[in-house]
Write an enzyme that holds these catalytic residues in place. Structure first.
Site, PDB file in Angstrom:
ATOM      1  N   HIS A  92     -17.317 -69.532  11.768  1.00 53.34           N
ATOM      2  CA  HIS A  92     -18.067 -69.457  13.023  1.00 53.34           C
ATOM      3  C   HIS A  92     -18.084 -68.036  13.572  1.00 53.34           C
ATOM      4  O   HIS A  92     -17.178 -67.246  13.320  1.00 53.34           O
ATOM      5  CB  HIS A  92     -17.497 -70.435  14.068  1.00 53.34           C
ATOM      6  CG  HIS A  92     -16.155 -70.058  14.619  1.00 53.34           C
ATOM      7  ND1 HIS A  92     -14.982 -70.643  14.212  1.00 53.34           N
ATOM      8  CD2 HIS A  92     -15.793 -69.153  15.565  1.00 53.34           C
ATOM      9  CE1 HIS A  92     -13.966 -70.128  14.885  1.00 53.34           C
ATOM     10  NE2 HIS A  92     -14.437 -69.210  15.712  1.00 53.34           N
TER      11      HIS A  92
ATOM     12  N   ASP B  93     -17.964 -64.360  24.537  1.00 53.27           N
ATOM     13  CA  ASP B  93     -17.556 -65.690  24.999  1.00 53.27           C
ATOM     14  C   ASP B  93     -16.415 -65.615  26.001  1.00 53.27           C
ATOM     15  O   ASP B  93     -15.841 -64.565  26.238  1.00 53.27           O
ATOM     16  CB  ASP B  93     -17.142 -66.565  23.808  1.00 53.27           C
ATOM     17  CG  ASP B  93     -16.356 -65.794  22.744  1.00 53.27           C
ATOM     18  OD1 ASP B  93     -15.638 -64.844  23.118  1.00 53.27           O
ATOM     19  OD2 ASP B  93     -16.460 -66.122  21.552  1.00 53.27           O
TER      20      ASP B  93
END
Length: 273
Positions: A143, A72
């Protein structure tokens, strides 16, 4: 799912670093057949990266024929910003190993068309032959990457708006000022991670105990995206004792017994000495 329980963060990092190193060495990557590695950021993998750097400097391990794809990157943060994931990766890993610059892939959070950037990232992963080993961490809310609670378990690389919990957790990297934390990020999807041939998730510290409980003991649930690992044929969680605080005694003992019988922890912590 395999769960390896180390006594502390240092032992977990040593085990995980040696495990990844052995996977690369056994793969015997070449220019024609490189190994493709998925890379995370955050505090959890720093010890793992230090071990890989150490082995690289000793000449035990080479990254010449390794391709990387990061999980990310923040949207709108300059790559040169000290808290960008570009900066993190080069500071903590890439600047210290013999990897080729052209083999490094990190999402561009400043691309003129963010959706096109995400689509192209998925295409590059496919063109590279898919990811052989995806490393990752767990957020306190369970997450993986920036796939926040409620994310589709079939998701692909895309733009994500960060939850207030994630913004608050990450504010420690931005002078504890939530207003300085980017509110969006580009992230690989849950399915992008699950498509890897092997997934290794790191989980350490008491703040991750609830997430580990949901990852292992509860069912697959999009509110705890790391739980998707239960469906992976080659999923591994490397954790420390503190992260096991919310596991049932029987669950904890099962994995400790299995670990002892197979000698997994000892085999990899002693490796390369």
């Amino acid at each position: 799912m395999r769960v390896t329980i180390a006594k502390d963060y240092d032992e977990m990092s040593l085990w995980a670093g040696n495990y990844v190193a052995r996977r690369i060495i056994d793969f015997k990557p070449t220019a024609e057949k490189p190994l493709v590695l998925g890379c995370p950021t955050g505090s959890s993998p720093i010890g793992l990266y230090k071990r890989l750097i150490e082995l690289n400097k000793k000449g035990v391990l080479s990254f010449q024929n390794v391709i990387t794809f990061n999980m990310d990157e923040y949207v709108g943060l300059p790559e040169s910003h000290p808290e960008s994931y570009h900066s993190f990766m080069f500071t903590n890993f890439f600047n210290h190993i013999d990897i080729k610059r052209e083999n490094i892939h990190i999402l561009n959070g400043n691309a003129p068309d963010l959706n096109a950037e995400c689509k192209h990232y998925e295409e590059m992963i496919v063109a590279a032959g898919g990811i052989d080993l995806f490393m990752g961490g767990i957020g306190e809310d369970g997450h993986i990457a920036f796939n926040e609670p409620g994310s589709s378990l079939g998701s692909r690389t895309r733009i994500k708006t960060l939850t207030s919990n994630t913004i608050l957790a990450n504010s420690r990297f931005f002078d504890n000022d939530i207003n300085k934390v980017p509110k969006q990020a580009l992230t690989v999807g849950v399915q992008t991670v699950m498509d890897a041939r092997e997934v290794l998730i790191l989980c350490n510290g008491p703040k991750k105990a609830r997430a580990l409980h949901h990852a292992i003991e509860n069912g697959v649930n999009h509110m705890w995206t790391v739980s998707a690992l239960q469906m992976h044929p080659h999923g591994i969680i490397a954790c420390d004792e503190e992260a096991c605080n919310e596991l049932k005694i029987s669950t904890y003992q099962y994995f400790k017994d299995k670990q002892s019988i197979e000698g997994i922890l000892g085999r990899y912590t002693e490796m390369f000495k």
